[in-house]
Write an enzyme that holds these catalytic residues in place. Sequence first.
Site, short mmCIF file in Angstrom:
data_model
loop_
_atom_site.label_atom_id
_atom_site.label_comp_id
_atom_site.label_asym_id
_atom_site.label_seq_id
_atom_site.Cartn_x
_atom_site.Cartn_y
_atom_site.Cartn_z
N HIS A 53 8.12 -18.44 1.15
CA HIS A 53 6.79 -18.67 1.73
C HIS A 53 5.90 -17.47 1.42
CE1 HIS A 53 3.56 -19.38 4.58
NE2 HIS A 53 3.82 -18.22 5.17
N ASP B 120 -19.46 -15.85 -21.06
CA ASP B 120 -18.10 -16.22 -20.68
C ASP B 120 -17.40 -14.94 -20.27
OD1 ASP B 120 -15.34 -17.30 -20.63
OD2 ASP B 120 -16.20 -19.00 -21.71
N TRP C 161 10.17 -11.30 1.37
CA TRP C 161 9.31 -11.18 0.19
C TRP C 161 9.27 -9.73 -0.31
CZ3 TRP C 161 4.41 -9.04 -1.19
CH2 TRP C 161 3.82 -8.25 -0.21
N SER D 114 0.41 -11.74 -15.95
CA SER D 114 -0.78 -12.56 -15.77
C SER D 114 -1.86 -11.80 -15.02
CB SER D 114 -0.40 -13.84 -15.02
OG SER D 114 -1.53 -14.45 -14.49
N SER D 115 -1.47 -11.11 -13.94
CA SER D 115 -2.45 -10.37 -13.14
C SER D 115 -3.08 -9.23 -13.93
CB SER D 115 -1.80 -9.78 -11.90
OG SER D 115 -1.46 -10.78 -11.01
N HIS E 290 1.01 -2.25 -0.15
CA HIS E 290 -0.18 -2.10 0.67
C HIS E 290 -1.47 -2.34 -0.11
CE1 HIS E 290 -2.47 -1.43 4.20
NE2 HIS E 290 -3.34 -0.92 3.36
N GLU F 200 -1.81 -4.21 -2.45
CA GLU F 200 -1.82 -5.66 -2.65
C GLU F 200 -2.60 -6.35 -1.53
OE1 GLU F 200 -0.81 -7.66 -5.03
OE2 GLU F 200 -1.02 -9.55 -3.96
N TYR G 260 -5.15 -5.19 -0.04
CA TYR G 260 -6.58 -5.05 -0.36
C TYR G 260 -6.96 -5.87 -1.58
CZ TYR G 260 -6.49 -1.75 3.30
OH TYR G 260 -6.32 -1.22 4.54
N SER H 109 -19.79 -11.58 1.62
CA SER H 109 -21.06 -10.88 1.35
C SER H 109 -22.04 -11.76 0.59
CB SER H 109 -20.81 -9.61 0.55
OG SER H 109 -19.95 -8.76 1.23
N HIS I 298 3.10 3.48 6.02
CA HIS I 298 2.97 2.98 7.39
C HIS I 298 3.82 1.72 7.61
CE1 HIS I 298 -0.95 0.64 6.19
NE2 HIS I 298 0.12 -0.02 5.83
N HIS I 299 4.38 1.20 6.53
CA HIS I 299 5.30 0.07 6.68
C HIS I 299 6.72 0.55 6.96
CE1 HIS I 299 2.42 -2.95 5.17
NE2 HIS I 299 1.93 -1.92 4.53
N THR J 251 -14.00 -0.13 6.58
CA THR J 251 -13.93 -1.54 6.97
C THR J 251 -14.97 -1.82 8.05
OG1 THR J 251 -11.57 -1.39 6.54
CG2 THR J 251 -12.35 -3.39 7.59
N LYS K 7 -18.40 -2.22 6.66
CA LYS K 7 -18.64 -3.56 6.12
C LYS K 7 -18.96 -4.55 7.24
CE LYS K 7 -16.25 -3.68 1.78
NZ LYS K 7 -17.17 -4.61 1.16
N ARG L 99 11.41 -10.80 14.07
CA ARG L 99 10.97 -11.74 13.05
C ARG L 99 12.15 -12.15 12.18
NH1 ARG L 99 7.80 -7.77 8.81
NH2 ARG L 99 7.54 -9.71 7.69
CU CU Z 1 -0.03 -1.62 4.77
#
Ligand code: CU
Length: 526
Positions: free
Chosen positions: A78, A107, A143, A170-171, A254, A256, A258, A269, A303-304, A329, A332, A451
């Site tokens: 998932h 293009d 994951w 690809s990315s 992390h 990722e 963002y 925006s 922080h993870h 943040t 914004k 979890r």
């Molecule tokens: Cu993080």
Amino acid sequence: MQVALDNVPAVVQLPHQGGILRWIRTTNHKDIGTLYLFFSMSMLLVGGLMALTIRAELFQPGLQIVRPEFFNQLTTMHGLVMVFASIMPAFVGFANWQLPLMLGAPDMAFPRLNNLSFWLLPFAAVLLVASFFVPGGATAAGWTLYAPLSVQMGPGMDMAIFAIHILGISSIIGALNIIVTILNMRAPGMTLFKMPMFAWTWLVTAFLLLTVMPVLAGTVTMLLFDRHFGSHFFDAAGGGDPVLFQHLFWFFGHPEVYILILPAFGIVSAIIPTFSRKPLFGLRSMVPATCMIGILGGSVWAHHMFTVGMPVGAQLFFMYTTLLIAVPTGVKVFNWLATMWQGSLTFETPMLFAIGFLFVFTIGGLTGVMLAMVPVDVQLHQTYYIVAHFHYTMVAGTLFALFGGTYYWLPKWTGHMYDEKLGQWHFWLTLIFFNLTFVPMFFLGLAGMPRRIPDYALQFTNLNSLASIGAFGFGLTQLLFAYNVIKCIRSGERATAQVWEGAKGLEWTVPSPAPHHTFSTPPVVE
Ligand code: CU
């Protein structure tokens, strides 16, 4: 249908037109954008069905529907499917459709690479999902694929590793294409500071992708070597360190977050000014805030991992950098609010989703500030509180913006209007069921429910049942969205030149030549 398309040049074709070969060979950014969006929608369905299976199992305590290993495989897949095969491609789809239009470019810079970067995706997705059917099943390591568990898993893990490599290629190709398009292909006179915010957010996102995707590729390659070639990068017995895996993974993981959220900021925006009939407030602070988020986002990864036993100095560093991110943040969020302030607001579906985004994403952000604090995080680590927090940022930060953006640009993309009433239903049901799903998880986490478990203690039953009901409502509601999009393409009313009343021209606040292939009336050039 045919009448509606007569005024539109042949480049704007809808998915049911033209043979399959056309879609395989296409180098047109709109075609490729469409492909990305449809691919993303189908993978959203796959990832969503996995989530619903998880919630069905968790409706009651005890084991009813799936075996525990399969449950773990579902949580892993998932996450991987949603992040890599659904949300990221969706934003690349938006970039493909919108960037050339917004920049006044004919293009993308590398149309053939663009084709390649899309067509790598279906293969990677098939490889990923097919890992359910190999001996031992799909990876059950989560994951995040933490070593040493991921070193010991069956061949499903190798398939996941290869799929991640392909997705990464690809990315990276996509990111290069976007950077070159933005830097080299802007219309004459369009300086960087005249670009729409969406282009800015994608520029920063693309640089983030270039920075961290190779790290992920390196990490999973090291994992592959540990699995098959006797290296011991993550094996303490061989002189390695499993914590190293976590550092490497989150150095990618992390940013990722963002990568997934910044383009959403760009979409919001674009929407809020249109429905406030005012230009975006504070572009000059939005751009540095976006860059700050990108840069700071690269320095918060541990922080993870506050519970791995790192030195107090390191804990403080990562705590402070994480708390600091709340500043750009917040800039914004306040700019969006200031854009709405004293505007002449209307609340069509895109605006509803943008405002819904502000509410739910702020809850995600504020619970993130709580989790940034080491003593709190140590208590809540590995509980459902984390699950609730990141779904508030991910589902609200990405899905709400993606829905809003889709409704917002559908008239431009297809020449047709979606059903507004259905869109409003979609928004309100999504908002209600989203909160019904994830609010209980905050309380479950605070009460100590871990979890990634298929069974739980009896005292968690009621809240879990509520969350499951919410999840099924949320899932079913998305059928409204799919129906609305298809209905819009097939039989929607013809979009007028001025789709959002009184907002004409606001979207094009730049003196670039109007793209000839959008609405029939040229936009206001300021
Ligand atoms: Cu993080």
